[in-house]
Scaffold this active site. Structure first.
Site, mmCIF file in Angstrom:
data_model
loop_
_atom_site.group_PDB
_atom_site.id
_atom_site.type_symbol
_atom_site.label_atom_id
_atom_site.label_comp_id
_atom_site.label_asym_id
_atom_site.label_seq_id
_atom_site.Cartn_x
_atom_site.Cartn_y
_atom_site.Cartn_z
ATOM 1 N N HIS A 1 65.638 33.105 23.059
ATOM 2 C CA HIS A 1 66.329 34.345 23.384
ATOM 3 C C HIS A 1 67.735 34.080 23.929
ATOM 4 O O HIS A 1 68.659 34.853 23.703
ATOM 5 C CB HIS A 1 65.483 35.114 24.404
ATOM 6 C CG HIS A 1 65.992 36.491 24.687
ATOM 7 N ND1 HIS A 1 66.247 37.407 23.685
ATOM 8 C CD2 HIS A 1 66.297 37.113 25.853
ATOM 9 C CE1 HIS A 1 66.697 38.534 24.243
ATOM 10 N NE2 HIS A 1 66.737 38.371 25.536
ATOM 11 N N SER B 1 69.866 41.603 23.991
ATOM 12 C CA SER B 1 68.688 41.895 24.801
ATOM 13 C C SER B 1 68.733 43.339 25.298
ATOM 14 O O SER B 1 68.870 44.250 24.493
ATOM 15 C CB SER B 1 68.641 40.887 25.957
ATOM 16 O OG SER B 1 67.381 40.850 26.525
ATOM 17 N N ASP C 1 63.698 33.060 18.775
ATOM 18 C CA ASP C 1 63.555 34.010 19.893
ATOM 19 C C ASP C 1 62.166 34.647 19.829
ATOM 20 O O ASP C 1 61.893 35.492 18.993
ATOM 21 C CB ASP C 1 64.648 35.087 19.760
ATOM 22 C CG ASP C 1 64.640 36.087 20.916
ATOM 23 O OD1 ASP C 1 63.695 36.062 21.738
ATOM 24 O OD2 ASP C 1 65.578 36.898 20.993
#
Lengths: 390, 206
Positions: A357, A160, A324
């Site tokens: 995610h 991320s 994701d």
């Protein structure tokens, strides 16, 4: 020292601090503003080898911190946030590598951020803290890596926002990174991602306790921060993972309550995540860090990703997760393409996980295996020695 | 896609490719060909593979591989960015073989294409005698689950090359009996089970 109850753990760890950029040698930030002194909180696991070539820098995401692995005390309920990948025999094998993780500048877990005291005023910075970018986070990390006496990192990696930093390292410090492993990340956040971040920020700033960010020593804007966190958590999951984790199950009851208390498991989960977050996170840091994520655009200043990555020297392993939708695989493929066009050695894998995610934190072994093999190859090709055992 | 077996096709491809060149292997599977090219010929090797399983196997071999669909993925590569682009035992599994073939010769200075010959006598015999879609040791799938959707014969492929200005520089025909050998006799369209071609773009205006 491995943890007694868990041989794969790095055991007990300690947070350390490094302070630099004392005035008048402040750091110039992307925005043009200056910041100093800067303290970074960091932790290290494993041992640096004699030629200082086995260091791996772990880069955390929005709500992460320097505590990536191990425990501070035997009876800590939870280990560090990436304990499943860092430790003896794990993907980032502390028997082989020297692993570093620092809290980003702008954060609130020991590094300088809006909750720190501004030496010029003797008061917390609050919203007078300068805007921070992902590049600024990396600039500060460069100073820490210098301080640790490491010229070249064997690898930089994170998921991320951590992946954004791993990209920035490879692009802006090409001679200091042998390999970069960006995970579940993007070269620039989608408008959808910016939208969710903005809703979170508005929730914080609309909290009556926010007081323009000047809430230190008073009740914090906890309702707003909790709401921001709840929204965030929705974006980290997937439709599938919510079905699997909660379904429409009721929380501690057999029938609907017909009121606005918690009925469903998923409501209870989000409220719990919101409530626990406010005890460990500063609302102002949430504002600053989400903004840094929104500003991140690796294709700037030219608007061409192909051009910005042309000086990259690192070997890349890029990982994305099929489910994701916050950092979707197509964004990872754009990075792969730009690197590939430049002839960079880039390996790309799209893991078929259902966890959205969050998958980069909840690895079921696939991601670890890929990283283990990739790193072994990088270390071998570069003649990296393991730290001598004591 | 072909079941794992004697890989004389790999030896042929290794012979086609000079040491130290830059090679892209399309549909590289578990990397068994690419790893030979890298280790034995010292090529700079890149692979593209659609399955996560294949990609993971390649990474375990220390190869550089990108997960992707070659039906979609090649347009991002600049012209002539590789010395050789290899498409071995994959031509019959792509959606648009004509597009992939022309992309191979745009991205690569040369192309190497290996495929099963659907006019091989055992195939003809099977279809003729049993009246059912042929299955062989190397093409063991049922008609409804086969990944192979575009079969062609050696004659078909030659015709394609002639029509599209593709120069065939070298051809090796293979049979699978006795663990695989090079076929040197006549009528390869009847007796070769596999064919491996070294191709270049020829003179066709592009």
């Amino acid at each position: 020292m491995p943890h007694r109850k868990d041989p794969g753990s790095v055991g007990l760890v300690q947070k350390q601090f490094y302070t630099f950029c004392e005035p008048p040698h402040e750091m110039e930030l992307t925005s043009g503003a200056k910041l100093g002194p800067i303290t970074l909180a960091y932790e290290t696991y494993g041992r640096l080898n004699s030629d200082r070539s086995n260091a791996i820098l772990i880069l955390h995401a929005l709500s992460g911190d320097s505590h990536a692995a191990g425990r501070y005390a035997e009876d800590d309920k939870h280990p560090g946030w990436w304990d499943n990948t860092i430790g003896p025999g794990k993907a980032f094998d502390t028997e082989k590598y020297f692993v570093i993780c620092s809290n980003v500048v702008g954060g609130c877990q020991g590094s300088t951020g809006p909750a720190s005291i501004n030496p010029a005023t003797g008061k917390e910075y609050g919203l007078s803290f300068p805007m921070i970018t992902v590049h600024d986070m990396v600039r500060a990390q460069v100073r820490l890596v210098d301080h640790l006496g490491i010229d070249r990192l064997l690898a930089v990696t994170g998921g991320s926002m951590g992946g954004m930093q791993a990209l920035r390292w490879a692009v802006s410090y090409p001679d200091r990174v042998i390999a970069s492993i960006p995970i579940a990340t993007t070269s620039k956040l989608s408008p959808q991602g910016i939208a969710f971040n903005e809703v979170g920020r508005v929730a914080i700033m609309a909290d009556p306790n926010f007081h323009g960010g000047d809430y230190y020593g008073r009740p914090a804007p906890r309702e707003g921060l909790a709401l921001a966190r709840m929204i965030g958590h929705i974006t980290y999951l997937s439709d599938d993972s919510m079905h699997e984790k909660f379904g429409r199950k009721l929380r501690g009851k057999k029938a609907f309550g017909y009121n606005f208390n918690v009925d469903f498991e998923v409501e209870s989960y989000l409220r719990y995540k919101g409530d626990t977050f406010v005890h460990r996170f500063d609302a102002n840091s949430y504002l600053y860090i989400t903004k840094a994520i929104d500003y991140f655009d690796l294709s700037l200043p030219d608007g061409s990703l192909v051009k910005t990555v042309e000086h990259v020297k690192a070997k890349f392993l890029i990982i994305s997760f099929k489910s994701d939708w916050l950092y979707p695989p197509y964004q990872a493929r754009e990075i792969v393409k730009a690197l590939m066009v430049n002839g960079v050695d880039v390996t790309y894998c799209e893991i078929d996980s259902r966890y959205g995610h969050d998958a980069f934190l909840l690895d079921e072994g696939e991601m670890s295996k890929i990283i283990t093999n990739f790193l072994a190859n990088v270390a071998e090709r570069n003649g990296i020695r393991e730290a001598a055992s004591s | 896609m072909m079941a794992e077996g004697a890989r004389i096709d790999h030896s042929v491809i290794l012979d086609f490719i000079p040491a130290g060149t830059k090679v892209l292997d399309l549909g590289c599977g578990d990397g068994s060909l690419l790893v030979k090219l890298v280790r034995q010929k010292g090529v700079t090797g890149r692979g593209i593979e659609i399955s996560e399983e294949g990609v993971r196997a390649c990474i375990a071999k220390g190869l550089t591989v990108m997960q992707g669909d070659i039906d979609k993925g090649l347009r991002d590569y600049p012209d002539n960015s590789f010395d050789y682009v290899v498409l071995n035992q994959t031509l019959q599994a792509v959606k648009k073989p004509d597009v992939v073939l022309s992309e191979i010769l745009r991205v690569g200075k040369k192309g190497i294409v290996g495929f099963p010959n659907f006019a091989y006598w055992k195939m003809r015999f099977y279809l003729f005698t049993y009246g059912r879609m042929p299955k062989t040791e190397f093409l063991p799938y049922e008609w409804y689950d086969t990944p192979n959707i575009h079969f062609c014969s050696i004659l078909d492929f030659r015709e394609y090359c002639a029509k599209n200005g593709v120069t065939i520089e070298k051809t090796v025909y293979l049979t699978a009996d006795r663990g695989g050998r090079v076929l040197r006799g006549v009528r390869p369209n009847m007796f070769a089970e596999n064919a491996v071609y070294l191709l270049s773009a020829g003179e066709k205006p592009r």
